[in-house]
Each structure stands twice: as C-alpha cells, then as structure tokens.
Design an enzyme around this catalytic site. Structure first.
Site, PDB file in Angstrom:
ATOM      1  N   HIS A   1       0.846  -1.205   0.000  1.00 54.21           N
ATOM      2  CA  HIS A   1       0.000   0.000   0.000  1.00 54.21           C
ATOM      3  C   HIS A   1       0.871   1.241   0.000  1.00 54.21           C
ATOM      4  O   HIS A   1       1.927   1.282   0.640  1.00 54.21           O
ATOM      5  CB  HIS A   1      -0.963   0.019   1.192  1.00 54.21           C
ATOM      6  N   HIS A  61       0.800   5.079   1.177  1.00 57.32           N
ATOM      7  CA  HIS A  61       0.136   6.100   1.988  1.00 57.32           C
ATOM      8  C   HIS A  61       0.217   7.426   1.227  1.00 57.32           C
ATOM      9  O   HIS A  61       1.308   7.829   0.803  1.00 57.32           O
ATOM     10  CB  HIS A  61       0.849   6.299   3.323  1.00 57.32           C
TER      11      HIS A  61
HETATM   12  P1  5GP Z   1       1.492   0.196   7.437  1.00 56.73           P
HETATM   13  O1  5GP Z   1       1.825   0.427   8.896  1.00 56.73           O
HETATM   14  O2  5GP Z   1       1.418  -1.278   7.123  1.00 56.73           O
HETATM   15  O3  5GP Z   1       2.332   0.964   6.488  1.00 56.73           O
HETATM   16  O4  5GP Z   1       0.057   0.821   7.238  1.00 56.73           O
HETATM   17  C1  5GP Z   1      -1.125   0.131   7.470  1.00 56.73           C
HETATM   18  C2  5GP Z   1      -2.200   1.170   7.592  1.00 56.73           C
HETATM   19  O5  5GP Z   1      -3.457   0.523   7.512  1.00 56.73           O
HETATM   20  C3  5GP Z   1      -2.180   1.922   8.929  1.00 56.73           C
HETATM   21  O6  5GP Z   1      -2.001   3.313   8.670  1.00 56.73           O
HETATM   22  C4  5GP Z   1      -3.542   1.613   9.543  1.00 56.73           C
HETATM   23  O7  5GP Z   1      -4.111   2.710  10.218  1.00 56.73           O
HETATM   24  C5  5GP Z   1      -4.368   1.187   8.348  1.00 56.73           C
HETATM   25  N1  5GP Z   1      -5.417   0.244   8.643  1.00 56.73           N
HETATM   26  C6  5GP Z   1      -5.285  -0.910   9.354  1.00 56.73           C
HETATM   27  N2  5GP Z   1      -6.456  -1.553   9.425  1.00 56.73           N
HETATM   28  C7  5GP Z   1      -7.351  -0.791   8.741  1.00 56.73           C
HETATM   29  C8  5GP Z   1      -8.743  -0.933   8.465  1.00 56.73           C
HETATM   30  O8  5GP Z   1      -9.411  -1.892   8.855  1.00 56.73           O
HETATM   31  N3  5GP Z   1      -9.334   0.046   7.727  1.00 56.73           N
HETATM   32  C9  5GP Z   1      -8.636   1.122   7.261  1.00 56.73           C
HETATM   33  N4  5GP Z   1      -9.329   2.028   6.548  1.00 56.73           N
HETATM   34  N5  5GP Z   1      -7.325   1.286   7.506  1.00 56.73           N
HETATM   35  C10 5GP Z   1      -6.689   0.347   8.241  1.00 56.73           C
END
Ligand code: 5GP
Length: 120
Positions: A106, A108
């Site tokens: 993903h 951001h």
């Molecule tokens: P990472 O830390 O893997 O780069 O980012 C994962 C992102 O996914 C985090 O910013 C977290 O807030 C978001 N996230 C996790 N679970 C969910 C969810 O169920 N729904 C949404 N909309 N975002 C989520």
C-alpha cells in the site's frame, strides 16, 4: 518477522467489502480508501486489488511493473481529487524495521498539513 507473502490480510476484506471503508477511488486494478487512523487531514491508502505476492515493495518482481506504475499514478490522481495542489507526501513502509503492519502493498498518501522532513 514478516509473514509469508501470500498470507491474507485485512485489506482483502476491504477489497471484498466485507468490512466497510471510505473508498475515494476504485477501478478494476486499484482501490484507494481513507486510513482508519489518519496521520494527516488527508490520509489515503492505495492498494492493488490483486496482491499477487506483493506483500510489500521488497517483494516486487518484473511482473509487477504495470501495477506499480498504476499505484503511483493513482496517488497523483487522488491527490488532485483531494485538493492537495500545494503538495503531499507518499510513503511505503516495508518490513519490521519500516514499521509495516499490513502485508499487502500500500501507498500512503498524506497531505492537508505541512509534511515536515525528516519526519522524525
Ligand atoms: P502500514 O503500517 O502497514 O504501512 O500501514 C497500514 C495502515 O493501515 C495503517 O495506517 C492503519 O491505520 C491502516 N489500517 C489498518 N487496518 C485498517 C482498516 O481496517 N481500515 C482502514 N481504513 N485502515 C486500516
């Protein structure tokens, strides 16, 4: 340690609409939706609908060239749609040291405030 690259994640449920999300852009290949825990006034996640082993950017192979380009281009489209004319930041966290928490690639997209650098 990172989980196996084909393990399902919560993003599969978001793609399948099994759990709700606020979708801001969708086509046949990519989905963009608002982060549940926003770190800026605009915080959107842009993901491939088919993971195809892309648990993170570090797992990218030549077969992913097209989807990688689409994800980045979608970030640009959504930034415009969100009115981020003044600037924005994109982030890809990778692996435990990169604080990756969901192992489905993903991007951001963050904006709507001054995005300081270094982030700290
Ligand atoms: P990472 O830390 O893997 O780069 O980012 C994962 C992102 O996914 C985090 O910013 C977290 O807030 C978001 N996230 C996790 N679970 C969910 C969810 O169920 N729904 C949404 N909309 N975002 C989520």
């Amino acid at each position: 340690a990172a989980p196996p690259s084909d393990s399902p994640t919560i993003f599969d449920k978001i793609i399948n609409k099994e759990i709700p999300s606020t979708v801001v852009f969708e086509d046949d290949k990519v989905l963009a939706f608002r982060d549940i825990s926003p770190q800026a006034p605009t915080h959107i996640l842009i993901i491939p609908k088919v993971k195809d082993g892309l648990s993170g950017l570090s797992k990218a192979e030549e077969r992913h060239f097209e989807i990688l380009g689409r994800l980045l281009y979608t970030a640009k489209l959504v930034a415009k749609q969100e009115g981020l004319e003044d600037g924005f930041r994109i982030v890809i966290n990778d692996g435990p040291s990169g604080c990756q928490s969901v192992y489905h690639l993903h991007i951001h997209l963050l904006g709507g405030r001054q995005m300081n650098w270094p982030p700290g």
